[in-house]
Design a protein around this motif. Sequence first.
Motif, mmCIF file in Angstrom:
data_model
loop_
_atom_site.group_PDB
_atom_site.id
_atom_site.type_symbol
_atom_site.label_atom_id
_atom_site.label_comp_id
_atom_site.label_asym_id
_atom_site.label_seq_id
_atom_site.Cartn_x
_atom_site.Cartn_y
_atom_site.Cartn_z
ATOM 1 N N LEU A 18 -2.417 -5.744 -9.007
ATOM 2 C CA LEU A 18 -0.824 -6.390 -8.107
ATOM 3 C C LEU A 18 -0.951 -6.290 -7.156
ATOM 4 N N ALA A 19 -0.861 -5.491 -6.399
ATOM 5 C CA ALA A 19 -1.180 -5.061 -4.792
ATOM 6 C C ALA A 19 -2.010 -6.283 -4.272
ATOM 7 N N THR A 20 -3.182 -6.183 -4.928
ATOM 8 C CA THR A 20 -3.905 -7.785 -3.946
ATOM 9 C C THR A 20 -3.154 -8.887 -4.077
ATOM 10 N N LEU A 26 2.762 -12.516 -0.722
ATOM 11 C CA LEU A 26 4.099 -12.825 0.718
ATOM 12 C C LEU A 26 3.513 -10.947 1.497
ATOM 13 N N GLY A 27 2.105 -10.666 0.813
ATOM 14 C CA GLY A 27 2.327 -9.589 2.827
ATOM 15 C C GLY A 27 1.028 -10.035 3.770
ATOM 16 N N LYS A 28 0.927 -11.602 3.420
ATOM 17 C CA LYS A 28 0.184 -12.483 3.981
ATOM 18 C C LYS A 28 0.821 -12.536 5.587
ATOM 19 N N LYS A 29 2.153 -13.687 4.195
ATOM 20 C CA LYS A 29 3.217 -14.115 4.692
ATOM 21 C C LYS A 29 3.783 -13.803 5.406
ATOM 22 N N LYS A 30 3.713 -12.158 5.149
ATOM 23 C CA LYS A 30 5.217 -11.657 6.148
ATOM 24 C C LYS A 30 6.846 -11.875 5.231
ATOM 25 N N ARG A 31 6.733 -12.245 3.998
ATOM 26 C CA ARG A 31 7.870 -12.448 2.941
ATOM 27 C C ARG A 31 8.014 -10.816 2.450
ATOM 28 N N ALA A 32 7.380 -10.013 2.674
ATOM 29 C CA ALA A 32 7.553 -8.625 1.985
ATOM 30 C C ALA A 32 6.814 -7.993 2.533
ATOM 31 N N GLU A 33 6.973 -6.215 2.384
ATOM 32 C CA GLU A 33 6.359 -5.897 2.993
ATOM 33 C C GLU A 33 5.699 -4.470 1.858
ATOM 34 N N VAL A 34 4.321 -4.644 1.193
ATOM 35 C CA VAL A 34 4.128 -4.602 -0.142
ATOM 36 C C VAL A 34 2.716 -2.618 0.260
ATOM 37 N N VAL A 35 3.678 -2.242 -0.363
ATOM 38 C CA VAL A 35 3.102 -0.414 -0.143
ATOM 39 C C VAL A 35 2.191 -0.274 -1.356
ATOM 40 N N LEU A 36 1.375 0.658 -0.974
ATOM 41 C CA LEU A 36 0.375 1.071 -2.703
ATOM 42 C C LEU A 36 0.524 2.230 -2.461
ATOM 43 N N LEU A 37 0.540 3.375 -3.428
ATOM 44 C CA LEU A 37 0.712 4.708 -2.842
ATOM 45 C C LEU A 37 -0.081 5.356 -4.136
ATOM 46 N N ASP A 38 -1.229 5.698 -4.091
ATOM 47 C CA ASP A 38 -2.016 6.692 -4.647
ATOM 48 C C ASP A 38 -2.820 7.765 -4.556
ATOM 49 N N GLY A 68 -9.173 0.249 3.572
ATOM 50 C CA GLY A 68 -10.071 -0.626 3.703
ATOM 51 C C GLY A 68 -9.871 -2.071 3.024
ATOM 52 N N HIS A 69 -9.503 -2.225 2.261
ATOM 53 C CA HIS A 69 -9.115 -3.486 1.334
ATOM 54 C C HIS A 69 -7.766 -3.362 1.326
ATOM 55 N N SER A 70 -7.046 -2.745 2.000
ATOM 56 C CA SER A 70 -5.353 -3.104 1.468
ATOM 57 C C SER A 70 -5.657 -3.507 3.597
ATOM 58 N N SER A 71 -6.159 -3.803 3.709
ATOM 59 C CA SER A 71 -6.058 -4.460 4.948
ATOM 60 C C SER A 71 -6.949 -5.729 5.006
ATOM 61 N N ALA A 72 -8.001 -5.821 4.489
ATOM 62 C CA ALA A 72 -8.761 -7.354 4.011
ATOM 63 C C ALA A 72 -7.861 -7.853 3.342
ATOM 64 N N HIS A 73 -6.306 -7.068 2.319
ATOM 65 C CA HIS A 73 -5.933 -8.144 1.999
ATOM 66 C C HIS A 73 -4.055 -7.807 1.434
ATOM 67 N N TYR A 75 -1.847 -5.315 1.948
ATOM 68 C CA TYR A 75 -0.221 -4.498 2.168
ATOM 69 C C TYR A 75 -1.204 -3.496 2.438
ATOM 70 N N ARG A 76 0.018 -2.604 1.968
ATOM 71 C CA ARG A 76 -0.682 -1.461 3.487
ATOM 72 C C ARG A 76 -0.391 -0.734 1.766
ATOM 73 N N TYR A 77 -1.425 0.775 2.572
ATOM 74 C CA TYR A 77 -2.095 2.143 1.582
ATOM 75 C C TYR A 77 -1.632 3.592 1.881
ATOM 76 N N GLN A 78 -0.797 3.940 1.176
ATOM 77 C CA GLN A 78 -0.475 5.274 1.458
ATOM 78 C C GLN A 78 -0.917 6.411 0.813
ATOM 79 N N ARG A 79 -1.562 7.323 1.011
ATOM 80 C CA ARG A 79 -2.065 8.317 0.153
ATOM 81 C C ARG A 79 -0.805 9.481 -0.246
ATOM 82 N N GLY A 80 -0.502 9.744 -1.599
ATOM 83 C CA GLY A 80 0.038 11.011 -1.687
ATOM 84 C C GLY A 80 0.833 10.698 -3.590
ATOM 85 N N SER A 81 0.866 11.631 -4.365
ATOM 86 C CA SER A 81 2.086 11.612 -5.206
ATOM 87 C C SER A 81 3.337 11.473 -5.505
#
Length: 432
Positions: A18-20, A26-38, A68-73, A75-81
């Motif tokens: 989904l994040a990809t 959306l993220g590539k076109k700046k229509r939304a900020e997509v954040v993946l948390l894991d 690395g994956h988030s930078s290429a696709h 979206y933004r990755y954050q580490r956390g629970s």
Amino acid sequence: MAIPRIVIVGGGAGGLALATRLGQTLGKKKRAEVVLLDRNATHVWKPLLHELATGALNSSMDEVDYRGHSSAHHYRYQRGSLDGLDREKKVIHLAPILDEDGEEVLPARELTYDYLVLALGSISNDFGTEGVAEHCHFMDSPQQAKAFQHHMINTFLRYTDPTLRQHTQLTIGIVGGGATGVELSAELLDASRLLNAYGVTALDHQNISVHLIEGAPRLLPALSERIGLTVQQELESMGVQVHVDTTVQQAQQYQLITGDGEVIETDLNVWAAGIKAPPFLAEIGLTANKKNQIQVAQTLQSVDDPNIFAMGDCASCPQGEDSTVPPRAQAAHQQAKLLAKNLVNALESKPLKPFIYRDHGSLVSLARYDAVGNLMRSSASRGLFLEGWLARQAYASLYRMHQLSIHGAPKTGLAWLVDKLNRYLKPRMKLH
């Protein structure tokens, strides 16, 4: 004006796909900020954890680095629970991150959202069985799979003296005759052969006893009877001792005690019976069922909040009058595809589409020995039954389809080529 933020909690098969998709649309076109948390730094496809547990899979080769994956696709990755949810303020609370020594690396934080997607997957359900938490390995995460592998290799290492071989029987007990238990049983027999070939142990497959215990009348109760019976016959021909209609009432360090009082002496125990969503999901203020799964409508929106979605194993999505979508990887991928469209529709104030699950069949791998399953299932057909070489190729293609969803065709093609080369360049088994 700030662009809307979509936060996806959980980078499993569905969450990462989904994040990809959202990053590209959306993220590539700046229509939304997509954040993946894991809470982990890398992703390993969960259906491969049984291979990671036996060393058949080298996680350093197959894991995906979220940063690395988030930078290429895009979206933004954050580490956390996830540690809490404030629906009024549209804020999630994140637990502090600790290192191996218990030192705080990142403090507790807050993250705001406009749309929240819960994709936290599932964990094994021990049903409160005595001793399971203390004396059984689980296969819910890469960390648990690696812990089992280390324990397994150390157990085999105790038998390096060839004179011990005639008097030794190493026994592994696996509770749960679903896909994980079945596939792990076959992988363990193959692992014992390779460990002997590489000189790690003097034991060979004749000294290994695998007990597979299932409470239902047959293996793979969620799949067709033909698949379940075929798999049982294959496993028994390989030497696995299959116990159906058998429950476990207690686990001890070197024993499994069944419901009828039989004691199975073991060197290693694995619990792979039943699933449930992580328990804290039942405590964040959203309606959940007895398995801690978030109750959602067919649009995958929480029944309590239209701005919160849930998908995959942690969601209870209705399917028909009296059933829900089964907790399977293909369901999570299908939901990711629909949810990517529904979130775009939500941003554009368009109607959301309902999720309709389509069962494309099931495949079960028996290590290098065999594979069994069916494809192209529908409500009117049981599908095409497969076994042998063709089934093994079809099973391998499932992982390639997952790679396609998160990497695209060019990188997936290169990954396939690298895997082929590594079959000749590297050992068949990871030994550390």
